[in-house]
Write a protein that holds these residues in place. Structure first.
Motif, short mmCIF file in Angstrom:
data_model
loop_
_atom_site.label_atom_id
_atom_site.label_comp_id
_atom_site.label_asym_id
_atom_site.label_seq_id
_atom_site.Cartn_x
_atom_site.Cartn_y
_atom_site.Cartn_z
N SER A 160 0.82 -1.20 0.00
CA SER A 160 0.00 0.00 0.00
C SER A 160 0.86 1.26 0.00
CB SER A 160 -0.90 0.03 1.24
OG SER A 160 -1.76 -1.08 1.28
N LEU A 161 0.41 2.26 -0.75
CA LEU A 161 1.03 3.58 -0.77
C LEU A 161 -0.07 4.63 -0.70
CD1 LEU A 161 3.72 3.13 -3.57
CD2 LEU A 161 4.13 3.21 -1.11
N GLY A 162 0.24 5.77 -0.09
CA GLY A 162 -0.78 6.80 0.00
C GLY A 162 -0.28 8.04 0.69
N ALA A 163 -1.18 8.70 1.39
CA ALA A 163 -0.86 9.96 2.07
C ALA A 163 -1.47 9.93 3.47
CB ALA A 163 -1.40 11.15 1.29
N SER A 164 -0.82 10.63 4.40
CA SER A 164 -1.30 10.66 5.77
C SER A 164 -1.15 12.06 6.35
CB SER A 164 -0.55 9.65 6.64
OG SER A 164 0.83 9.96 6.68
N ASN A 165 -1.92 12.32 7.39
CA ASN A 165 -1.84 13.57 8.11
C ASN A 165 -2.32 13.32 9.54
OD1 ASN A 165 -1.39 16.29 8.65
ND2 ASN A 165 -2.45 17.01 6.83
N VAL A 166 -2.34 14.35 10.34
CA VAL A 166 -2.77 14.20 11.73
C VAL A 166 -3.65 15.36 12.15
CG1 VAL A 166 -0.70 12.90 12.40
CG2 VAL A 166 -0.72 15.40 12.64
N ASP A 167 -4.43 15.14 13.16
CA ASP A 167 -5.06 16.21 13.94
C ASP A 167 -4.22 16.36 15.19
OD1 ASP A 167 -7.25 16.58 12.15
OD2 ASP A 167 -8.15 14.76 12.98
N ALA A 168 -3.82 17.59 15.53
CA ALA A 168 -2.91 17.78 16.64
C ALA A 168 -3.04 19.19 17.20
CB ALA A 168 -1.48 17.52 16.20
N ASP A 173 -1.17 15.83 21.36
CA ASP A 173 -2.57 15.40 21.13
C ASP A 173 -2.75 14.90 19.69
OD1 ASP A 173 -3.10 16.22 23.72
OD2 ASP A 173 -3.80 18.20 23.09
N ILE A 174 -1.84 14.04 19.24
CA ILE A 174 -1.80 13.61 17.84
C ILE A 174 -2.75 12.44 17.59
CG2 ILE A 174 -0.34 12.64 16.04
CD1 ILE A 174 2.04 14.05 17.34
N LYS A 175 -3.63 12.61 16.59
CA LYS A 175 -4.49 11.54 16.08
C LYS A 175 -4.21 11.37 14.59
CE LYS A 175 -8.37 12.17 19.31
NZ LYS A 175 -9.83 12.41 19.41
N THR A 176 -4.08 10.15 14.14
CA THR A 176 -3.68 9.90 12.76
C THR A 176 -4.89 9.79 11.83
OG1 THR A 176 -3.75 7.48 12.96
CG2 THR A 176 -1.71 8.59 13.60
N ARG A 177 -4.63 10.03 10.55
CA ARG A 177 -5.59 9.73 9.48
C ARG A 177 -4.79 9.50 8.21
NH1 ARG A 177 -6.62 15.19 7.39
NH2 ARG A 177 -6.14 16.73 9.02
N ALA A 178 -5.24 8.58 7.37
CA ALA A 178 -4.47 8.24 6.17
C ALA A 178 -5.37 7.60 5.13
CB ALA A 178 -3.33 7.28 6.53
N ILE A 179 -4.96 7.72 3.87
CA ILE A 179 -5.61 7.01 2.78
C ILE A 179 -4.55 6.20 2.05
CG2 ILE A 179 -5.41 8.99 1.18
CD1 ILE A 179 -8.10 7.96 -0.04
N PHE A 180 -4.86 4.95 1.77
CA PHE A 180 -3.93 4.03 1.11
C PHE A 180 -4.54 3.51 -0.18
CE2 PHE A 180 -2.95 3.70 5.63
CZ PHE A 180 -1.56 3.78 5.65
N PHE A 181 -3.69 3.33 -1.19
CA PHE A 181 -4.07 2.67 -2.43
C PHE A 181 -3.24 1.40 -2.51
CE2 PHE A 181 -4.82 7.17 -2.98
CZ PHE A 181 -6.13 7.18 -3.42
N GLY A 182 -3.93 0.25 -2.55
CA GLY A 182 -3.23 -1.02 -2.40
C GLY A 182 -3.23 -1.87 -3.65
N ALA A 240 -8.72 0.85 -2.35
CA ALA A 240 -8.42 2.05 -1.58
C ALA A 240 -8.95 1.87 -0.17
CB ALA A 240 -9.04 3.29 -2.22
N ARG A 241 -8.19 2.35 0.81
CA ARG A 241 -8.58 2.20 2.21
C ARG A 241 -8.32 3.50 2.96
NH1 ARG A 241 -5.03 -0.97 3.33
NH2 ARG A 241 -3.70 -0.01 4.90
N TYR A 242 -9.32 3.94 3.72
CA TYR A 242 -9.18 5.14 4.54
C TYR A 242 -9.17 4.74 6.00
CZ TYR A 242 -10.29 9.55 6.88
OH TYR A 242 -10.27 10.63 7.72
#
Length: 233
Positions: free
Chosen positions: A38-46, A217-226, A199-201
């Motif tokens: 899987s490859l994709g992009a990620s970010n956080v709420d913080a 206060d980091i929470k993750t979020r990401a989208i992957f294309f597999g 695709a997976r979120y």
């Protein structure tokens, strides 16, 4: 050829290939195993310090940097999947995936020589648990995941009057827990072998880092294309 056209062509070829393929009909009690890249992009709420607070803390000057932006980074993973079919179309979905999620923090320069940039990458061994519904070659699903934490590597870059300074650090983080949704194609390559394009979120529900720090206060979020191969046992 732009990216949109290329994706359309690839999807059309894959769909046409799938329609000419053959795969044994899935039945209740069947099991399916597979490998996935899987490859994709990620970010956080913080929660992050203000630019003036960072400037005062680092150099006693609150005018050096403006307030930070949190920008997405790359994400990637490799792992194994296992599915048990409860009915002909509905399967219990789980597996084991090694995943890296990156985000970037940028404090824009005001009176400093350059932006203050921080890149952070968090590592997890993730176990999903959910349901997948398959109709012909199409599937959709969702559930929850538990990410056993590794570490979070950080790299800070800033230009000063004495040159560019780069510092690296490794921080302990907490386990991640969240939900995921997925959508994709299970394209037959033979009687039991198939190609998985999906695709997976993922959305983290718990904080992986909440120490009193510049970013917390980091929470993750990401989208992957597999891309993977699956085998029906």
């Amino acid at each position: 050829m732009n990216k949109h056209t290329l994706l359309t062509v690839v999807f059309s070829i894959a769909l046409a290939w799938a329609m000419t393929g053959s795969v044994s009909a899935r039945q209740a009690g069947d099991m399916q195993i597979g490998g996935l890249l899987s490859l994709g992009a990620s970010n956080v709420d913080a929660t992050v310090w203000t630019g003036s607070s960072v400037g005062y803390y680092l150099d006693g000057d609150p005018t050096l940097w403006g307030n930070a932006s949190i920008d997405p980074g790359t994400a990637g993973g490799i792992g194994l999947a296992f599915r048990y079919f409860l009915t002909d179309n509905l399967a219990l979905n789980t597996g084991l995936h090694f995943i890296a999620k990156t985000f970037n923090l940028t404090y824009p320069a005001r009176t400093a020589l350059s932006d203050l940039e921080i890149e952070a990458t968090a590592y997890f061994m993730t176990v999903p648990l959910g349901l997948r519904y398959a109709a012909d070659i199409f599937y959709a699903g969702g559930g929850f995941y538990y990410g056993m934490a590794g570490d979070m590597d950080t790299e800070t870059t800033v230009e000063t009057t004495v040159g560019t300074i780069k510092s690296k650090d490794t921080l302990p983080i907490d386990d991640d827990f969240g939900f995921y949704v997925e959508l994709g194609l299970d394209i037959p390559l033979g009687e039991r072998l198939s190609l998985d394009l999906g695709a997976r979120y993922e959305r983290g529900l718990t904080k992986i880092y909440d120490d009193d720090d510049l970013v917390t206060d980091i929470k993750t979020r990401a989208i992957f294309f597999g891309l993977g191969l699956s085998y029906l046992l």
